[in-house]
Write a protein that holds these residues in place. Sequence first.
Motif, PDB file in Angstrom:
ATOM      1  N   ALA A 225       0.810  -1.224   0.000  1.00 24.84           N
ATOM      2  CA  ALA A 225       0.000   0.000   0.000  1.00 24.84           C
ATOM      3  C   ALA A 225       0.846   1.278   0.000  1.00 24.84           C
ATOM      4  N   PRO A 226       1.866   1.400   0.851  1.00 25.26           N
ATOM      5  CA  PRO A 226       2.661   2.636   0.819  1.00 25.26           C
ATOM      6  C   PRO A 226       3.354   2.854  -0.522  1.00 25.26           C
ATOM      7  N   LEU A 227       3.808   1.774  -1.161  1.00 27.07           N
ATOM      8  CA  LEU A 227       4.434   1.928  -2.473  1.00 27.07           C
ATOM      9  C   LEU A 227       3.440   2.503  -3.474  1.00 27.07           C
ATOM     10  N   GLU A 228       2.212   2.024  -3.413  1.00 21.75           N
ATOM     11  CA  GLU A 228       1.159   2.562  -4.275  1.00 21.75           C
ATOM     12  C   GLU A 228       0.931   4.046  -3.975  1.00 21.75           C
ATOM     13  N   LEU A 229       0.942   4.394  -2.690  1.00 27.48           N
ATOM     14  CA  LEU A 229       0.717   5.791  -2.315  1.00 27.48           C
ATOM     15  C   LEU A 229       1.883   6.680  -2.726  1.00 27.48           C
ATOM     16  N   TYR A 230       3.105   6.163  -2.659  1.00 24.53           N
ATOM     17  CA  TYR A 230       4.258   6.940  -3.136  1.00 24.53           C
ATOM     18  C   TYR A 230       4.104   7.240  -4.620  1.00 24.53           C
ATOM     19  N   LEU A 231       3.692   6.227  -5.381  1.00 23.28           N
ATOM     20  CA  LEU A 231       3.476   6.438  -6.813  1.00 23.28           C
ATOM     21  C   LEU A 231       2.355   7.436  -7.061  1.00 23.28           C
ATOM     22  N   GLN A 232       1.291   7.328  -6.276  1.00 22.16           N
ATOM     23  CA  GLN A 232       0.174   8.260  -6.430  1.00 22.16           C
ATOM     24  C   GLN A 232       0.613   9.684  -6.128  1.00 22.16           C
ATOM     25  N   ALA A 233       1.531   9.852  -5.176  1.00 18.81           N
ATOM     26  CA  ALA A 233       2.042  11.194  -4.856  1.00 18.81           C
ATOM     27  C   ALA A 233       2.777  11.799  -6.048  1.00 18.81           C
ATOM     28  N   GLY A 234       3.323  10.951  -6.906  1.00 16.99           N
ATOM     29  CA  GLY A 234       3.941  11.446  -8.133  1.00 16.99           C
ATOM     30  C   GLY A 234       2.915  12.009  -9.100  1.00 16.99           C
ATOM     31  N   ARG A 235       1.688  11.531  -8.994  1.00 18.46           N
ATOM     32  CA  ARG A 235       0.596  12.010  -9.850  1.00 18.46           C
ATOM     33  C   ARG A 235      -0.200  13.133  -9.203  1.00 18.46           C
ATOM     34  N   ASP A 236      -0.212  13.149  -7.876  1.00 19.36           N
ATOM     35  CA  ASP A 236      -1.043  14.100  -7.139  1.00 19.36           C
ATOM     36  C   ASP A 236      -0.189  14.879  -6.142  1.00 19.36           C
ATOM     37  N   PRO A 237       0.230  16.086  -6.494  1.00 18.19           N
ATOM     38  CA  PRO A 237       1.100  16.866  -5.618  1.00 18.19           C
ATOM     39  C   PRO A 237       0.518  17.133  -4.229  1.00 18.19           C
ATOM     40  N   GLU A 238      -0.812  17.028  -4.075  1.00 12.77           N
ATOM     41  CA  GLU A 238      -1.415  17.252  -2.760  1.00 12.77           C
ATOM     42  C   GLU A 238      -1.040  16.160  -1.761  1.00 12.77           C
ATOM     43  N   LEU A 239      -0.540  15.034  -2.231  1.00 13.24           N
ATOM     44  CA  LEU A 239      -0.128  13.947  -1.344  1.00 13.24           C
ATOM     45  C   LEU A 239       1.347  14.044  -0.953  1.00 13.24           C
ATOM     46  N   ARG A 240       2.068  14.931  -1.594  1.00 15.25           N
ATOM     47  CA  ARG A 240       3.519  14.956  -1.385  1.00 15.25           C
ATOM     48  C   ARG A 240       3.934  15.349   0.018  1.00 15.25           C
ATOM     49  N   ASP A 241       3.174  16.200   0.702  1.00 11.04           N
ATOM     50  CA  ASP A 241       3.564  16.550   2.071  1.00 11.04           C
ATOM     51  C   ASP A 241       3.549  15.315   2.967  1.00 11.04           C
ATOM     52  N   ALA A 242       2.577  14.429   2.744  1.00  9.23           N
ATOM     53  CA  ALA A 242       2.503  13.206   3.547  1.00  9.23           C
ATOM     54  C   ALA A 242       3.668  12.271   3.224  1.00  9.23           C
ATOM     55  N   THR A 243       3.990  12.106   1.954  1.00  5.59           N
ATOM     56  CA  THR A 243       5.101  11.223   1.600  1.00  5.59           C
ATOM     57  C   THR A 243       6.437  11.834   2.027  1.00  5.59           C
ATOM     58  N   GLN A 244       6.532  13.157   1.988  1.00  2.68           N
ATOM     59  CA  GLN A 244       7.760  13.806   2.478  1.00  2.68           C
ATOM     60  C   GLN A 244       7.947  13.539   3.967  1.00  2.68           C
ATOM     61  N   ARG A 245       6.869  13.553   4.726  1.00  4.89           N
ATOM     62  CA  ARG A 245       6.965  13.253   6.164  1.00  4.89           C
ATOM     63  C   ARG A 245       7.435  11.817   6.390  1.00  4.89           C
ATOM     64  N   CYS A 246       6.939  10.921   5.566  1.00  4.80           N
ATOM     65  CA  CYS A 246       7.324   9.519   5.695  1.00  4.80           C
ATOM     66  C   CYS A 246       8.822   9.361   5.427  1.00  4.80           C
ATOM     67  N   PHE A 247       9.299   9.942   4.354  1.00  4.31           N
ATOM     68  CA  PHE A 247      10.724   9.825   4.046  1.00  4.31           C
ATOM     69  C   PHE A 247      11.580  10.604   5.041  1.00  4.31           C
ATOM     70  N   ALA A 248      11.054  11.672   5.600  1.00  2.30           N
ATOM     71  CA  ALA A 248      11.793  12.390   6.653  1.00  2.30           C
ATOM     72  C   ALA A 248      11.984  11.489   7.867  1.00  2.30           C
ATOM     73  N   ALA A 249      10.972  10.684   8.188  1.00  2.00           N
ATOM     74  CA  ALA A 249      11.098   9.740   9.309  1.00  2.00           C
ATOM     75  C   ALA A 249      12.146   8.681   8.996  1.00  2.00           C
ATOM     76  N   TYR A 250      12.169   8.184   7.765  1.00  2.73           N
ATOM     77  CA  TYR A 250      13.203   7.221   7.370  1.00  2.73           C
ATOM     78  C   TYR A 250      14.593   7.858   7.474  1.00  2.73           C
ATOM     79  N   ASP A 251      14.705   9.083   6.974  1.00  2.42           N
ATOM     80  CA  ASP A 251      15.995   9.786   7.022  1.00  2.42           C
ATOM     81  C   ASP A 251      16.457  10.017   8.456  1.00  2.42           C
ATOM     82  N   GLU A 252      15.517  10.375   9.316  1.00  2.00           N
ATOM     83  CA  GLU A 252      15.863  10.614  10.719  1.00  2.00           C
ATOM     84  C   GLU A 252      16.360   9.331  11.381  1.00  2.00           C
ATOM     85  N   LEU A 253      15.686   8.235  11.102  1.00  5.77           N
ATOM     86  CA  LEU A 253      16.120   6.952  11.650  1.00  5.77           C
ATOM     87  C   LEU A 253      17.501   6.584  11.117  1.00  5.77           C
ATOM     88  N   ALA A 254      17.708   6.739   9.812  1.00  6.19           N
ATOM     89  CA  ALA A 254      19.023   6.427   9.236  1.00  6.19           C
ATOM     90  C   ALA A 254      20.101   7.308   9.844  1.00  6.19           C
TER      91      ALA A 254
END
Length: 190
Positions: free
Chosen positions: A109-138
């Motif tokens: 499901a998240p992979l699908e949502l990441y792809l959808q964020a590429g089509r719908d810029p309104e979803l990008r803030d949510a996906t940016q938060r997700c990747f920010a959490a990954y970056d913070e953990l790394a």
Amino acid sequence: MAGSTAAGMSAREAILRAALKVVGEQGVAGLTNRRIVAEAGVSLGSLTYHFPSQTELLRQAMLLFAAEEAKKLTELAETHRTDGISVEEAAVAVEQVLTRMTFTTDDIAPLELYLQAGRDPELRDATQRCFAAYDELATTVLTALGVPDPQRLAGPVVALIAGLQLRRLATGEAPPAATALTMLIHGSNA
């Protein structure tokens, strides 16, 4: 869960979890109000009350996933944290964790949502938060390993792991993560 919301779960949360499940099973294109309400065990009115648009539903579902994923990954990092562990040992531990992971609809499901964020810029803030959490953990893990300039390296480490997982999902084969991570952290001379 169809027919009634799970005990202790609000209608809003049930809808979000149902949306993630449907997206994981059917993709974003398969996300219909009928499927969501059947899976969540709520009325159509409840769905439209909580989420007046599909974009808002997808955004909130991604934020729920991001919060839970960040918590899960932080706990995972803590269980594998050992004083004095080398980068190579940490890379092997990451590879072992990645190899043991199974891909369920919850993981797709998240992979699908990441792809959808590429089509719908309104979803990008949510996906940016997700990747920010990954970056913070790394960054946290790289700092604990004593890696110089961990913030600069966090994004490429996250990208490498995500790419390896996507490759595994698409091919069914688990490429060796330990070597790739060690090379990335130490440079191509490792």
